[in-house]
Structure formats: C-alpha cells, structure tokens
Design an enzyme around this catalytic site. Structure first.
Site, PDB file in Angstrom:
ATOM      1  N   ARG A   1       0.842  -1.206   0.000  1.00 52.05           N
ATOM      2  CA  ARG A   1       0.000   0.000   0.000  1.00 52.05           C
ATOM      3  C   ARG A   1       0.877   1.257   0.000  1.00 52.05           C
ATOM      4  NH1 ARG A   1      -5.174   0.416   1.324  1.00 52.05           N
ATOM      5  NH2 ARG A   1      -5.283  -1.444   2.606  1.00 52.05           N
TER       6      ARG A   1
ATOM      7  N   LEU B   1      -6.339   4.864   1.680  1.00 50.30           N
ATOM      8  CA  LEU B   1      -4.986   5.426   1.660  1.00 50.30           C
ATOM      9  C   LEU B   1      -4.328   5.199   3.017  1.00 50.30           C
ATOM     10  CD1 LEU B   1      -6.053   8.638  -0.220  1.00 50.30           C
ATOM     11  CD2 LEU B   1      -4.438   6.927  -1.110  1.00 50.30           C
TER      12      LEU B   1
ATOM     13  N   HIS C   1     -18.616  11.259   0.534  1.00 53.70           N
ATOM     14  CA  HIS C   1     -19.204   9.962   0.875  1.00 53.70           C
ATOM     15  C   HIS C   1     -20.728  10.098   0.833  1.00 53.70           C
ATOM     16  CE1 HIS C   1     -19.490   5.982   2.583  1.00 53.70           C
ATOM     17  NE2 HIS C   1     -20.387   6.444   3.431  1.00 53.70           N
TER      18      HIS C   1
ATOM     19  N   ALA D   1     -27.317  15.579  -4.898  1.00 53.60           N
ATOM     20  CA  ALA D   1     -26.848  16.436  -3.791  1.00 53.60           C
ATOM     21  C   ALA D   1     -25.317  16.477  -3.767  1.00 53.60           C
ATOM     22  CB  ALA D   1     -27.395  15.924  -2.461  1.00 53.60           C
TER      23      ALA D   1
HETATM   24  C1  GAR Z   1     -20.175   8.562  -5.105  1.00 44.67           C
HETATM   25  O1  GAR Z   1     -21.504   8.308  -4.699  1.00 44.67           O
HETATM   26  C2  GAR Z   1     -19.278   8.802  -3.911  1.00 44.67           C
HETATM   27  O2  GAR Z   1     -19.923   9.497  -2.881  1.00 44.67           O
HETATM   28  C3  GAR Z   1     -18.947   7.395  -3.502  1.00 44.67           C
HETATM   29  O3  GAR Z   1     -18.730   6.720  -4.711  1.00 44.67           O
HETATM   30  C4  GAR Z   1     -19.542   7.309  -5.724  1.00 44.67           C
HETATM   31  C5  GAR Z   1     -18.654   7.654  -6.881  1.00 44.67           C
HETATM   32  O4  GAR Z   1     -19.414   8.120  -7.960  1.00 44.67           O
HETATM   33  N1  GAR Z   1     -17.817   7.351  -2.626  1.00 44.67           N
HETATM   34  C6  GAR Z   1     -17.701   6.517  -1.596  1.00 44.67           C
HETATM   35  O5  GAR Z   1     -18.544   5.671  -1.333  1.00 44.67           O
HETATM   36  C7  GAR Z   1     -16.459   6.706  -0.743  1.00 44.67           C
HETATM   37  N2  GAR Z   1     -16.548   5.936   0.448  1.00 44.67           N
HETATM   38  P1  GAR Z   1     -18.748   8.927  -9.139  1.00 44.67           P
HETATM   39  O6  GAR Z   1     -17.551   8.080  -9.622  1.00 44.67           O
HETATM   40  O7  GAR Z   1     -19.806   9.033 -10.185  1.00 44.67           O
HETATM   41  O8  GAR Z   1     -18.292  10.256  -8.611  1.00 44.67           O
END
Ligand code: GAR
Length: 206
Positions: A67, A95, A111, A175
C-alpha cells in the site's frame, strides 16, 4: 489571484469529477483541476478529464507490492504536478496513514451518507434498512479511518416511501454534485479552518 491547484483521484464513473470540472470552468471559480489520477485503466471518469483537456494518469494499485509503495507513486505524481489539494471522488482504495498525514487538511473525500452514519460500502441499502427518514452526503477532510474526518459540507435529502437503494443513490448523487463544488469553493477561498477536528467556515454560514 492564483487558483488553487487540485488533483482528483477516481476509480470509476467520475460523475463527481465531472461536477468539479464544470464548477472550475465557471468564470472566477477559485480552483483548477490540474491532474486526474485513477487506479483503474477502465475508469469511465478518465473520459471527462480527456474531454476537458486535463492531464490524467493511471496508476494501477496492482502494480505495487505494498500500500505504501502505491501511495508513494500517487504522492509523487501529485507533487510533480504542483497539486495543493487532493479531492477523492469515488476513489475506492484506502490510503495509508503516512499518505493521509502528509496531506493532512489538504485531502478531502465525498461519501454518500450523513457521516458518521454509514461509512463504508452499501450505504443506501443500510440507510433504508435502518428506516432513516433522511440521507445525504458528506464532504470531509480525510483521516486514516475509512470515511472519517472533519466535516466541511453536508447535504440532506429525504428518504421517500417506496425508495430502493438505486433511487435513493440517484437522489443523493444529485446532492453530491452540489455539495462537492461548494466545499471546493469554500476551501479555495481560504474560508475553511479545522479547529479541534471540527470545521469552521469564515463568512456566511453554509
Ligand atoms: C459517489 O456516490 C461517492 O460518494 C462514492 O462513490 C460514488 C462515486 O461516484 N464514494 C464513496 O462511497 C467513498 N466511500 P462517481 O464516480 O460518479 O463520482
């Protein structure tokens, strides 16, 4: 005034990247995306960077034995591009503590829940199973624990009768596309301070 140089890390679809690109294209927006990094060559989001003429690079995590070695490669690419703020936008790799410490308060994530509720995966199904009346999204500074850290912006949406995980995810995603550009603007305007693991925002309340 110089615009804040932002690096965006993605793993997939890249709709939040697209929203950030659109925001940065508006006249007077105080940030610019200088680099997009993906750990997956097949991330659809890379096309958004290409269309916008933004430099991008694929750094496959599988090419590295640890990592830390992967994180160091990310760090090297970000430093070489003069990146000042890193935005995680659907970047689905945890990370390491050293990377997170190096970028402390210059590393943000979005998130799809009202953190600290429902960190991790399957957020929307878990929110529905818990009978939540509201869900939403959170933009926060990153700390080593997954989906944790000082909250910059949250946006709430209602959970409606008959919702399934897919339609709740779509409502939350709308949102997200407003919240992430707002958080980026606030940071780039220099209005965001972390005090005792809580964020204060200078000027008008969010
Ligand atoms: C989004 O809903 C983001 O909030 C989530 O992944 C999706 C990515 O969509 N992130 C997580 O769950 C982080 N823990 P996108 O590639 O269309 O932006």
């Amino acid at each position: 005034m110089a615009r804040l140089k932002v690096g965006v890390l993605i793993s997939g679809r890249g709709s939040n990247l697209e929203a950030l690109i659109a925001a940065c294209a508006a006249p007077g927006f105080p940030a610019e995306i200088a680099l997009v990094l993906s750990n997956r060559a097949d991330a659809a989001g890379l096309a958004h960077a290409a269309r916008a003429g933004i430099a991008s690079r694929v750094i496959p995590h599988r090419d590295f034995s640890s990592r830390n070695a992967f994180d160091d490669a990310l760090d090297g690419a970000l430093a070489a591009a003069g990146i000042e703020l890193v935005c995680l936008a659907g970047f689905m790799r945890l990370l390491g503590a050293a990377f997170v410490a190096r970028w402390r308060d210059r590393l943000v994530n979005i998130h799809p829940s009202l953190l600290p509720e429902f960190p991790g995966l399957d957020t929307h199904a878990r929110a529905l199973a818990a009978g939540m009346r509201f869900s939403g999204c959170t933009v926060h500074f990153v700390r080593p624990e997954m989906d944790s850290g000082p909250i910059i912006v949250q946006a709430a949406v209602p959970v409606l009768p008959g919702d399934d995980a897919e339609c709740l995810a779509a409502r939350v995603l709308e949102a997200e596309h407003r919240a992430y550009p707002l958080a980026l603007r606030l940071i780039a305007e220099g209005r965001v301070r972390v005090e005792g693991e809580c964020v204060t925002i200078a000027g008008s309340p969010v």
